[in-house]
Design a protein around this motif. Structure first.
Motif, short mmCIF file in Angstrom:
data_model
loop_
_atom_site.label_atom_id
_atom_site.label_comp_id
_atom_site.label_asym_id
_atom_site.label_seq_id
_atom_site.Cartn_x
_atom_site.Cartn_y
_atom_site.Cartn_z
N GLN A 1 -15.18 0.89 6.82
CA GLN A 1 -14.13 -0.10 7.01
C GLN A 1 -12.84 0.54 7.53
O GLN A 1 -12.02 -0.11 8.18
CB GLN A 1 -13.83 -0.83 5.69
N LEU A 2 -12.67 1.83 7.23
CA LEU A 2 -11.46 2.52 7.64
C LEU A 2 -11.40 2.80 9.14
O LEU A 2 -10.38 3.29 9.65
CB LEU A 2 -11.33 3.84 6.85
N GLU A 3 -12.48 2.52 9.86
CA GLU A 3 -12.45 2.63 11.31
C GLU A 3 -11.56 1.55 11.91
O GLU A 3 -11.10 1.67 13.05
CB GLU A 3 -13.88 2.52 11.87
N ASP A 4 -11.35 0.48 11.17
CA ASP A 4 -10.43 -0.57 11.60
C ASP A 4 -9.00 -0.05 11.39
O ASP A 4 -8.52 0.05 10.26
CB ASP A 4 -10.67 -1.83 10.78
N ALA A 5 -8.33 0.30 12.48
CA ALA A 5 -7.02 0.95 12.40
C ALA A 5 -6.00 0.09 11.65
O ALA A 5 -5.20 0.61 10.85
CB ALA A 5 -6.51 1.26 13.81
N HIS A 6 -5.99 -1.21 11.89
CA HIS A 6 -5.02 -2.08 11.22
C HIS A 6 -5.28 -2.12 9.71
O HIS A 6 -4.34 -2.00 8.90
CB HIS A 6 -5.11 -3.50 11.80
N LEU A 7 -6.55 -2.25 9.32
CA LEU A 7 -6.90 -2.27 7.91
C LEU A 7 -6.57 -0.94 7.26
O LEU A 7 -6.02 -0.89 6.14
CB LEU A 7 -8.38 -2.59 7.73
N ALA A 8 -6.90 0.14 7.95
CA ALA A 8 -6.63 1.48 7.41
C ALA A 8 -5.13 1.68 7.19
O ALA A 8 -4.70 2.22 6.17
CB ALA A 8 -7.18 2.54 8.35
N GLU A 9 -4.32 1.22 8.14
CA GLU A 9 -2.86 1.36 8.01
C GLU A 9 -2.34 0.60 6.80
O GLU A 9 -1.49 1.08 6.05
CB GLU A 9 -2.18 0.88 9.28
N ARG A 10 -2.84 -0.63 6.61
CA ARG A 10 -2.41 -1.44 5.48
C ARG A 10 -2.81 -0.78 4.15
O ARG A 10 -2.04 -0.78 3.18
CB ARG A 10 -3.03 -2.83 5.57
N MET A 11 -4.03 -0.18 4.09
CA MET A 11 -4.48 0.48 2.87
C MET A 11 -3.62 1.69 2.55
O MET A 11 -3.23 1.91 1.40
CB MET A 11 -5.96 0.87 3.02
N VAL A 12 -3.33 2.49 3.57
CA VAL A 12 -2.49 3.67 3.36
C VAL A 12 -1.10 3.24 2.88
O VAL A 12 -0.54 3.82 1.93
CB VAL A 12 -2.38 4.51 4.64
N LYS A 13 -0.53 2.23 3.49
CA LYS A 13 0.79 1.76 3.11
C LYS A 13 0.80 1.25 1.68
O LYS A 13 1.74 1.50 0.91
CB LYS A 13 1.24 0.66 4.08
N ALA A 14 -0.26 0.51 1.31
CA ALA A 14 -0.34 -0.04 -0.05
C ALA A 14 -0.38 1.07 -1.09
O ALA A 14 0.30 1.00 -2.13
CB ALA A 14 -1.58 -0.93 -0.17
N VAL A 15 -1.18 2.10 -0.84
CA VAL A 15 -1.30 3.20 -1.81
C VAL A 15 -0.03 4.03 -1.83
O VAL A 15 0.51 4.36 -2.90
CB VAL A 15 -2.52 4.08 -1.46
N ARG A 16 0.49 4.36 -0.66
CA ARG A 16 1.66 5.24 -0.59
C ARG A 16 2.88 4.59 -1.26
O ARG A 16 3.65 5.26 -1.95
CB ARG A 16 1.96 5.56 0.87
N SER A 17 3.03 3.29 -1.05
CA SER A 17 4.20 2.61 -1.63
C SER A 17 4.18 2.65 -3.15
O SER A 17 5.23 2.68 -3.80
CB SER A 17 4.25 1.17 -1.13
N ALA A 18 2.98 2.65 -3.73
CA ALA A 18 2.88 2.72 -5.19
C ALA A 18 3.45 4.03 -5.72
O ALA A 18 4.03 4.08 -6.81
CB ALA A 18 1.42 2.57 -5.63
N PHE A 19 3.30 5.10 -4.97
CA PHE A 19 3.79 6.41 -5.40
C PHE A 19 5.25 6.65 -5.02
O PHE A 19 5.93 7.44 -5.67
CB PHE A 19 2.93 7.52 -4.79
N GLU A 20 5.74 5.96 -4.00
CA GLU A 20 7.06 6.29 -3.48
C GLU A 20 8.14 5.27 -3.80
O GLU A 20 9.31 5.58 -3.76
CB GLU A 20 6.98 6.49 -1.95
N GLU A 21 7.75 4.03 -4.10
CA GLU A 21 8.75 3.03 -4.39
C GLU A 21 9.26 3.21 -5.82
O GLU A 21 8.48 3.44 -6.74
CB GLU A 21 8.15 1.62 -4.25
N PRO A 22 10.58 3.07 -6.04
CA PRO A 22 11.12 3.18 -7.41
C PRO A 22 10.67 2.02 -8.25
O PRO A 22 10.39 0.93 -7.77
CB PRO A 22 12.64 3.15 -7.19
N ASN A 23 10.60 2.29 -9.58
CA ASN A 23 10.20 1.24 -10.52
C ASN A 23 11.00 1.43 -11.79
O ASN A 23 11.09 2.54 -12.33
CB ASN A 23 8.69 1.35 -10.81
N GLU A 24 11.61 0.36 -12.27
CA GLU A 24 12.46 0.47 -13.46
C GLU A 24 11.73 1.03 -14.66
O GLU A 24 12.29 1.77 -15.46
CB GLU A 24 13.05 -0.90 -13.80
N THR A 25 10.45 0.67 -14.82
CA THR A 25 9.68 1.15 -15.97
C THR A 25 9.49 2.66 -15.89
O THR A 25 9.41 3.35 -16.90
CB THR A 25 8.31 0.46 -16.01
N LEU A 26 9.41 3.20 -14.66
CA LEU A 26 9.14 4.62 -14.49
C LEU A 26 10.42 5.43 -14.58
O LEU A 26 10.36 6.64 -14.66
CB LEU A 26 8.46 4.86 -13.14
#
Length: 511
Positions: free
Chosen positions: A486-511
């Motif tokens: 499924q990762l051969e689909d460039a648009h889908l792959a980009e969305r997946m990477v963005k979704a995962v990366r944002s979880a690690f890089e976006e600030p969160n009040e609980t954290l």
């Protein structure tokens, strides 16, 4: 002029494995000075005691520190006569009564003096200055409250120093409640599950066995299964169960050792001895004594109990192998039994010990608080002779000539510094190690949720993708593309990477 316990030690030639920490002298003014862990007290001439056993011992009880190893050696040296004479001279004096009680308690011999018939009951030791028995025992013969924290076979001492009292202000239960409120019960329990394995791995790292993956898994299982649940953890049967779980049931020499043992290191030419453990003949007495301490102090501060039980165990060193890991197991086991930690939550104390050079160096220095002066005292008392095979199958050529003399130290260790270190390790573990792991797990959970919003998948696949992206700098590896077409689909792959990366890089009040 030297007075008090040091004066008696010099007069009677008492050689200690644990040096007296306080030295008192008569000078002109009253001052105290501490240097390198030793305390020097100066007193004006009005404090000068009578220059005899009673005078100096009473002075020591009034102004110096309790030292059970010293008392036991001194009483063995002087015999009953000076104590009997003192008790007959002042039968109702509290210091004579305390000394008479201590003599009989430590030696097991009855003094030839009548029972005390008058006077109020007094504590054997100060509850403000020392860890004491939670429910004192009345001793009518001396009109004494026996509040010593152990039994004659084994009685460790913990001084309630300013540093110890400060460390014990850490509220373990409140800190865990705060973690629970911050991250939620589910995250905390999932963190505990992971930390069980982390604790096992770190414990083996302390033993320099980090590559033993199967043994790490076994110890993690032992922690999860038995912490807070095994019957009578200090009994020979339970210790063998723990040891077999750690080493494997086919390991050689399971159970209490029947051979001499030392802690040290091997070199090309000879073994270097860092510590000689008690002779195997007295192991049952020492373990029963340690259980006596555990019973006597139930209701006292859990951090003190956990530290004393764990470090006393490692000094007793009752097993051929696995002592260090059982020692660290006992910290968590005691905290769970005392309900200072909820069942199922494992504090990764070994992970804290290995987390920095400072914590690891302090762990070794804490062990040396007892072992280093002990070995200095007995530097000429051991040798390597002819090889012998002992009952448990251990071949050994260690010969230790002073077993009887060393029992005074083995039975009455001062574990004050061990309590201080353990309390500080536990505080750092909860505030830093557990909080950091909970944050990581929460981020990982958020990454899972956001990834599944892009493409639904089982947790196992989501975890694999998240780890791969994190390890490869948010780039999709060829191996990952091959596994998930499924990762051969460039648009889908980009969305997946963005979704995962944002979880690690976006600030969160609980954290």
């Amino acid at each position: 002029m030297q007075v008090g316990f040091t004066a008696l030690a010099d007069r009677y030639g008492i050689a200690l494995a644990q040096p007296l920490r306080v030295e008192s002298i008569i000078g002109t003014t009253r001052v105290s000075r501490e240097n390198a862990g030793r305390l020097e007290n100066k007193f004006p001439t009005s404090y000068t005691p009578a220059d005899d056993f009673a005078g100096h011992f009473e002075f020591g009880l009034k102004y110096e520190e309790i030292h059970l190893e010293f008392f036991a050696r001194l009483f063995a040296s002087v015999g009953p006569e000076p104590i009997e004479a003192w008790c007959r001279r002042t039968p109702f004096g509290q210091y004579a009564r305390r000394t008479g009680f201590l003599y009989e308690w430590l030696t097991g011999q009855r003094l030839d003096v009548p029972d005390v018939s008058n006077g109020g009951y007094v504590d054997a030791v100060s509850t403000q200055q020392y860890l004491t028995r939670c429910k004192p025992l009345r001793v009518p013969r001396w009109r004494i409250f026996d509040n010593l924290p152990g039994v004659p076979d084994f009685c460790p001492l913990v001084r309630r120093t300013g540093a110890v009292q400060e460390a014990l202000r850490f509220d373990l239960n409140a800190a865990l409640r705060e973690l629970n409120q911050t991250f939620g019960a589910d995250i905390l329990m999932r963190t505990a599950s992971w930390l069980t394995f982390k604790e096992s791995r770190a414990s083996f790292l302390i033993e320099k066995e980090a590559d033993q993956a199967d043994r790490i898994q076994r110890f993690a299982h032992v922690i999860a299964q038995h912490c807070g649940h095994i019957d009578d953890p200090l009994s020979p049967r339970s210790l063998q169960t723990l040891q077999a779980g750690i080493l494997g049931r086919e390991a050689v020499g399971l159970g209490l050792r029947h051979s001499p043992v030392f802690v040290g290191q091997a070199t090309l030419h000879q073994d270097i001895v860092h510590y000689i453990a008690p002779s195997f003949e007295i192991l049952p007495q020492l373990l029963d004594g340690l259980k006596g301490f555990e019973r006597a102090t139930r209701g006292a501060e859990s951090l003190i109990r956990a530290a004393v039980i764990a470090f006393a165990f490692v000094y007793i060193h009752p097993m051929r192998d696995g002592n260090g890991r059982i020692h660290r197991f006992l910290i968590n086991d005691t905290l769970i039994r005392d309900q200072a930690v909820p069942g199922g939550v494992i504090l990764p104390v070994s992970a804290t010990i290995t987390s920095s050079i400072d914590f690891r160096a302090r762990y070794d220095r804490t062990l040396e608080v007892f072992s280093r002066p002990f070995m200095q005292r007995y530097a000429a008392s051991y040798r390597f002779g002819a090889l012998a095979v002992y009952k448990d199958g251990t071949p050994s050529n260690l010969v230790f000539d002073d077993d009887d003399d060393a029992q005074f130290a083995w039975r009455y260790p001062d574990l004050t510094e061990h309590v201080l270190y353990t309390a500080q390790v536990v505080a750092h573990t909860v505030r830093t190690e557990m909080a950091d792991e909970a944050r990581v797990l929460l981020i990982f959970q958020r990454a899972q949720e956001q990834l599944k919003e892009v493409l639904e998948m089982p947790d196992q696949d989501a975890n694999r993708i998240i780890r791969s992206l994190k390890e490869n700098g948010w780039q999709i590896s060829g191996k990952l593309r091959k596994t998930y077409p499924q990762l051969e689909d460039a648009h889908l792959a980009e969305r997946m990477v963005k979704a995962v990366r944002s979880a690690f890089e976006e600030p969160n009040e609980t954290l």
